[in-house]
Design an enzyme around this catalytic site. Structure first.
Site, PDB file in Angstrom:
ATOM      1  N   SER A 167       0.853  -1.237   0.120  1.00 52.61           N
ATOM      2  CA  SER A 167      -0.289  -0.106   0.017  1.00 52.61           C
ATOM      3  C   SER A 167       0.973   1.102   0.109  1.00 52.61           C
ATOM      4  O   SER A 167       2.135   1.108   0.342  1.00 52.61           O
ATOM      5  CB  SER A 167      -0.777   0.193   1.286  1.00 52.61           C
ATOM      6  OG  SER A 167      -1.564   1.324   1.363  1.00 52.61           O
ATOM      7  N   TYR A 212      -1.642  -0.874  10.653  1.00 48.39           N
ATOM      8  CA  TYR A 212      -1.822  -1.237   9.212  1.00 48.39           C
ATOM      9  C   TYR A 212      -0.828  -1.004   8.446  1.00 48.39           C
ATOM     10  O   TYR A 212       0.058  -1.788   7.705  1.00 48.39           O
ATOM     11  CB  TYR A 212      -3.056  -0.509   8.850  1.00 48.39           C
ATOM     12  CG  TYR A 212      -3.427  -0.729   7.263  1.00 48.39           C
ATOM     13  CD1 TYR A 212      -3.864  -1.818   6.831  1.00 48.39           C
ATOM     14  CD2 TYR A 212      -3.008   0.163   6.391  1.00 48.39           C
ATOM     15  CE1 TYR A 212      -4.140  -2.227   5.525  1.00 48.39           C
ATOM     16  CE2 TYR A 212      -3.509   0.037   5.198  1.00 48.39           C
ATOM     17  CZ  TYR A 212      -3.758  -1.232   4.335  1.00 48.39           C
ATOM     18  OH  TYR A 212      -4.283  -1.393   3.168  1.00 48.39           O
TER      19      TYR A 212
HETATM   20  N1  LIG Z   1      -8.743  -0.205  -1.278  1.00 50.50           N
HETATM   21  C1  LIG Z   1      -7.805   0.501  -0.961  1.00 50.50           C
HETATM   22  O1  LIG Z   1      -7.598   1.480  -0.845  1.00 50.50           O
HETATM   23  C2  LIG Z   1      -6.304  -0.385  -0.916  1.00 50.50           C
HETATM   24  C3  LIG Z   1      -6.317  -1.590  -0.763  1.00 50.50           C
HETATM   25  N2  LIG Z   1      -4.982  -2.246  -0.399  1.00 50.50           N
HETATM   26  C4  LIG Z   1      -4.871  -3.504   0.092  1.00 50.50           C
HETATM   27  O2  LIG Z   1      -5.348  -4.510  -1.082  1.00 50.50           O
HETATM   28  C5  LIG Z   1      -5.892  -5.486  -0.708  1.00 50.50           C
HETATM   29  C6  LIG Z   1      -7.197  -5.948  -1.095  1.00 50.50           C
HETATM   30  O3  LIG Z   1      -8.258  -5.145  -0.499  1.00 50.50           O
HETATM   31  P1  LIG Z   1      -9.543  -4.254  -1.131  1.00 50.50           P
HETATM   32  O4  LIG Z   1      -9.664  -5.254  -2.384  1.00 50.50           O
HETATM   33  O5  LIG Z   1      -9.296  -2.949  -1.154  1.00 50.50           O
HETATM   34  O6  LIG Z   1     -10.735  -4.556   0.140  1.00 50.50           O
HETATM   35  P2  LIG Z   1     -11.801  -5.497   0.088  1.00 50.50           P
HETATM   36  O7  LIG Z   1     -12.330  -5.542   1.437  1.00 50.50           O
HETATM   37  O8  LIG Z   1     -12.746  -5.106  -0.960  1.00 50.50           O
HETATM   38  O9  LIG Z   1     -11.033  -7.002  -0.231  1.00 50.50           O
HETATM   39  C7  LIG Z   1     -10.442  -7.737   0.853  1.00 50.50           C
HETATM   40  C8  LIG Z   1     -10.528  -9.161   0.596  1.00 50.50           C
HETATM   41  O10 LIG Z   1      -9.897  -9.770   1.279  1.00 50.50           O
HETATM   42  C9  LIG Z   1     -10.399 -10.817   1.778  1.00 50.50           C
HETATM   43  N3  LIG Z   1     -10.031 -11.324   3.299  1.00 50.50           N
HETATM   44  C10 LIG Z   1     -10.255 -10.727   4.284  1.00 50.50           C
HETATM   45  N4  LIG Z   1      -9.949 -11.418   5.246  1.00 50.50           N
HETATM   46  C11 LIG Z   1      -9.602 -12.513   4.947  1.00 50.50           C
HETATM   47  C12 LIG Z   1      -9.254 -13.710   5.350  1.00 50.50           C
HETATM   48  N5  LIG Z   1      -8.794 -14.045   6.654  1.00 50.50           N
HETATM   49  N6  LIG Z   1      -8.888 -14.820   4.561  1.00 50.50           N
HETATM   50  C13 LIG Z   1      -9.113 -14.739   3.434  1.00 50.50           C
HETATM   51  N7  LIG Z   1      -9.583 -13.630   2.609  1.00 50.50           N
HETATM   52  C14 LIG Z   1      -9.803 -12.330   3.572  1.00 50.50           C
HETATM   53  C15 LIG Z   1     -11.830 -10.329   1.432  1.00 50.50           C
HETATM   54  O11 LIG Z   1     -12.813 -11.311   1.225  1.00 50.50           O
HETATM   55  P3  LIG Z   1     -13.681 -12.518   2.233  1.00 50.50           P
HETATM   56  O12 LIG Z   1     -14.080 -11.329   3.357  1.00 50.50           O
HETATM   57  O13 LIG Z   1     -14.560 -13.083   1.536  1.00 50.50           O
HETATM   58  O14 LIG Z   1     -12.592 -13.463   3.184  1.00 50.50           O
HETATM   59  C16 LIG Z   1     -11.819  -9.601   0.531  1.00 50.50           C
HETATM   60  O15 LIG Z   1     -12.148 -10.342  -0.614  1.00 50.50           O
HETATM   61  C17 LIG Z   1      -5.597  -5.577   0.898  1.00 50.50           C
HETATM   62  O16 LIG Z   1      -4.668  -6.192   1.199  1.00 50.50           O
HETATM   63  C18 LIG Z   1      -5.492  -4.100   1.036  1.00 50.50           C
HETATM   64  O17 LIG Z   1      -4.671  -3.875   2.178  1.00 50.50           O
HETATM   65  C19 LIG Z   1      -3.696  -1.463  -0.588  1.00 50.50           C
HETATM   66  C20 LIG Z   1      -3.838  -0.073  -0.846  1.00 50.50           C
HETATM   67  C21 LIG Z   1      -5.132   0.575  -1.117  1.00 50.50           C
HETATM   68  O1  LIG Z   2      -4.146   1.232   1.951  1.00 56.48           O
HETATM   69  C1  LIG Z   2      -4.747   2.070   2.030  1.00 56.48           C
HETATM   70  C2  LIG Z   2      -4.540   3.328   0.993  1.00 56.48           C
HETATM   71  S1  LIG Z   2      -3.691   4.599   1.746  1.00 56.48           S
HETATM   72  O2  LIG Z   2      -4.784   5.099   2.757  1.00 56.48           O
HETATM   73  O3  LIG Z   2      -2.668   4.351   2.322  1.00 56.48           O
HETATM   74  O4  LIG Z   2      -3.445   5.519   0.824  1.00 56.48           O
END
Ligand SMILES: NC(=O)C1=CN([C@@H]2O[C@H](COP(=O)(O)OP(=O)(O)OC[C@H]3O[C@@H](n4cnc5c(N)ncnc54)[C@H](OP(=O)(O)O)[C@@H]3O)[C@@H](O)[C@H]2O)C=CC1
Ligand SMILES: O=CCS(=O)(=O)O
Length: 252
Positions: A149, A162
């Site tokens: 991130s 985080y």
């Molecule tokens: N959106 C943003 O602004 C940003 C996101 N990220 C990173 O991108 C990644 C995806 O996030 P994003 O798509 O945004 O968020 P979402 O909440 O949309 O997706 C997160 C995914 O992770 C899964 N998940 C959560 N906990 C578990 C677990 N214990 N086991 C398996 N799967 C799990 C959820 O599925 P389910 O609940 O079905 O298990 C879901 O599919 C993360 O690592 C996040 O930190 C990084 C920077 C920016």
């Molecule tokens: O992971 C989250 C994105 S940001 O808040 O660090 O820009």
């Protein structure tokens, strides 16, 4: 981006495991790579979402299988990798995407959430690496793509745990790259604010208020899917080490 402009040469037929594929970046990446002809192995906890995504991909002529996978369970992550080997005979790419961002100031002592972030965001990534590395070594090739991130590069208020997990992910990606013996590609993807369900995992109301302001700038999940597809489609002698992508108007 018009999907017809996607360079599918380096994507077609690749066997790609994606964790956290039931929403957001994981789902968008699955859809984009499926359009490029990848063979997908999808994991997450919500089975209804995984099934619907697989059905959509297959209805479009793509190939996808899923397994309910909680990345905090090493056994379940191993089983997801086994599904890839059983179904498709190899593993070309692992996208370590599952993650969550509860966020709160340290003073609130939400220790359970700290543990949850460490378990999912760090240990989940390690379990993924452990599950695919032996196969990739046997193949003498493979590619691990980790979702860090912008929070893996700068520290935000109320986000120290985080951020610590995302700094750790960046370190793991770089360590894997250095230890890859020229066989395994390692890519660290660092998005800024992207419009997904992630902000719904914030449990602290005051923090959510501040973050929600940043997320008014959020860009579409497909922006990250395109970045991942770019890393995947490179020829084998090119390893995209790090991509940082923010909304143009995001300052920090
Ligand atoms: N959106 C943003 O602004 C940003 C996101 N990220 C990173 O991108 C990644 C995806 O996030 P994003 O798509 O945004 O968020 P979402 O909440 O949309 O997706 C997160 C995914 O992770 C899964 N998940 C959560 N906990 C578990 C677990 N214990 N086991 C398996 N799967 C799990 C959820 O599925 P389910 O609940 O079905 O298990 C879901 O599919 C993360 O690592 C996040 O930190 C990084 C920077 C920016
Ligand atoms: O992971 C989250 C994105 S940001 O808040 O660090 O820009």
């Amino acid at each position: 981006m018009d999907v017809n402009n996607l360079n599918t040469d380096g994507i077609k037929d690749k066997v790609v495991i994606i964790t956290g594929a039931s929403s957001g970046l994981g789902e968008a990446t699955a859809k984009r790579l499926a359009k490029g002809g990848a063979r997908l192995v999808l994991g997450a906890r919500r089975e209804d979402r995984l099934k619907a995504l697989c059905d959509d991909i297959k209805a479009d002529g793509g190939q996808a299988v899923y397994r309910v996978t909680d990345v905090t369970s090493r056994e379940q992550v191993e089983a997801l990798a086994k599904l890839a080997r059983d179904e498709f005979g190899r593993i070309d790419v692992l996208v370590n995407n599952a993650g969550l961002m509860p966020l709160s100031p340290l003073d609130k002592l939400k220790v359970d959430e700290w543990e949850q972030m460490v378990d999912v965001n760090i240990k989940g990534v390690l379990y993924g690496i452990a599950a695919v590395l032996p196969t990739m070594r046997e193949q003498h090739e493979g590619h691990v793509i980790n979702l860090s991130s912008v929070a893996g590069h700068v520290v935000f208020p109320a986000a120290s745990v985080y951020c610590a997990t995302k700094f750790a992910v960046k370190a793991l990606t770089e360590g894997l790259r250095q230890e890859s013996n020229g066989e395994i590609r390692a890519t660290n993807i660092s998005p800024g604010a992207i419009d997904t369900e992630l902000t719904r995992t914030i449990s602290d109301d005051e923090t959510a208020e501040g973050v929600n302001e940043l997320y008014t700038l959020a860009i579409d999940a497909d922006a990250v899917a395109r970045a991942i597809a770019f890393a995947v489609e490179q020829p084998g002698d090119v390893d995209v080490n790090e991509l940082i992508l923010r909304p143009t108007r995001q300052e920090l």
